[in-house]
Design a protein around this motif. Sequence first.
Motif, PDB file in Angstrom:
ATOM      1  N   VAL A  39       0.838  -1.201   0.000  1.00 54.15           N
ATOM      2  CA  VAL A  39       0.000   0.000   0.000  1.00 54.15           C
ATOM      3  C   VAL A  39       0.872   1.251   0.000  1.00 54.15           C
ATOM      4  CG1 VAL A  39      -1.573   1.378   1.428  1.00 54.15           C
ATOM      5  CG2 VAL A  39      -2.045  -1.047   1.039  1.00 54.15           C
ATOM      6  N   ARG A  97       0.974   4.158  -2.919  1.00 53.23           N
ATOM      7  CA  ARG A  97       0.743   5.579  -2.643  1.00 53.23           C
ATOM      8  C   ARG A  97       1.923   6.423  -3.114  1.00 53.23           C
ATOM      9  NH1 ARG A  97      -1.861   4.559   3.341  1.00 53.23           N
ATOM     10  NH2 ARG A  97      -4.037   4.305   2.638  1.00 53.23           N
ATOM     11  N   ASN A 132      -5.889   5.996  -3.130  1.00 52.14           N
ATOM     12  CA  ASN A 132      -6.694   5.194  -2.202  1.00 52.14           C
ATOM     13  C   ASN A 132      -6.521   3.674  -2.298  1.00 52.14           C
ATOM     14  OD1 ASN A 132      -7.900   7.585  -1.208  1.00 52.14           O
ATOM     15  ND2 ASN A 132      -9.346   7.573  -2.917  1.00 52.14           N
ATOM     16  N   PRO A 133      -5.293   3.172  -2.284  1.00 52.79           N
ATOM     17  CA  PRO A 133      -5.160   1.715  -2.150  1.00 52.79           C
ATOM     18  C   PRO A 133      -5.647   1.286  -0.768  1.00 52.79           C
ATOM     19  CG  PRO A 133      -3.017   2.773  -1.937  1.00 52.79           C
ATOM     20  CD  PRO A 133      -3.987   3.845  -2.326  1.00 52.79           C
ATOM     21  N   THR A 134      -6.336   0.176  -0.703  1.00 51.30           N
ATOM     22  CA  THR A 134      -6.897  -0.286   0.566  1.00 51.30           C
ATOM     23  C   THR A 134      -6.530  -1.743   0.809  1.00 51.30           C
ATOM     24  OG1 THR A 134      -8.977  -0.903  -0.516  1.00 51.30           O
ATOM     25  CG2 THR A 134      -8.857   1.299   0.450  1.00 51.30           C
ATOM     26  N   VAL A 135      -6.654  -2.150   2.070  1.00 47.91           N
ATOM     27  CA  VAL A 135      -6.428  -3.544   2.464  1.00 47.91           C
ATOM     28  C   VAL A 135      -7.742  -4.108   2.970  1.00 47.91           C
ATOM     29  CG1 VAL A 135      -5.180  -5.122   3.980  1.00 47.91           C
ATOM     30  CG2 VAL A 135      -4.012  -3.101   3.053  1.00 47.91           C
ATOM     31  N   VAL A 138      -4.807  -6.437  -1.134  1.00 48.82           N
ATOM     32  CA  VAL A 138      -4.597  -5.026  -1.481  1.00 48.82           C
ATOM     33  C   VAL A 138      -5.372  -4.729  -2.758  1.00 48.82           C
ATOM     34  CG1 VAL A 138      -2.900  -3.253  -2.083  1.00 48.82           C
ATOM     35  CG2 VAL A 138      -2.332  -5.034  -0.402  1.00 48.82           C
TER      36      VAL A 138
END
Length: 285
Positions: free
Chosen positions: A225, A229, A235-238, A251
Amino acid sequence: MTTRGRHWGSACTALLLTGLLAACAGDGGERQRGDARGVVPVLGTTANESIAPPRRSDRGNPPFYDVLGKRYHVLPSSAGYVERGVASWYGRDFHGLATSSGETYDMHSMTAAHTTLPLPTWAEVTNLANGKRVVVKINDRGPFVDNRLIDLSYAAAIALDMVGPGTARVEVRAMNGPQTPASSEARVAAPAAVPLVTAAPPQAIDRMFVQVGAFSQEDNAARLVARLRASGFANPTVVSEPDGRRMLHRVRLGPIRDAGEFDLLSGRLLAIGVAGSRLVVDGTP
């Protein structure tokens, strides 16, 4: 899926797309005849039968997916689908394995694999060489071989008398639900009343994401992540969820709008050395 049903090429490698895929040619290892448990009898339907369109499976129905460099677009509905082409079958090598819909493949059940029809779809399959027909539940993806339309289970192939040849020219006709095919006589004598079609239950709204990686260690997901970025991805999310006895940390980027945005993000990921991204679909109320 196989070299037949989950199937593509002679390697018959199982492909997972959001937990999905699966079909290809006649099963060389299944030439001997055996018990075709689950063969659907040839019966008619009553004029007042109420038919509810089947609910789409939570797995195996992304808007699109890629196999061996070819993109397949899953149909929004099976309504009105009729197609003629070559059928193959798959058997023992895939018996007991998961299908694209998440169901377990049973070579003795009346099932099939198709590249684009929604899962599940019930379809009447007619062998154009001998007129024999069966109804199958399409619950798998494939066959991923040129000039193949559908991959049938061993039981369905037995019923259509195509196990020996391995392939047959067929007509595939989508049905409203898990019915059985009417005989020619029954179809002539049956009243012309149209079956009542009930509304399908409300469907979840599908949201598409690009899955960049999946990790058993949360720290590895966090590092990816941070890398995304730093490379300008928004807005990468887990998403962390149980996977058997462990937690899996996925991810994701998105949600995305369409195939064009998926291709754009995949290209940007490859440019920074991140390969293996794939489409995942979430249903939201």
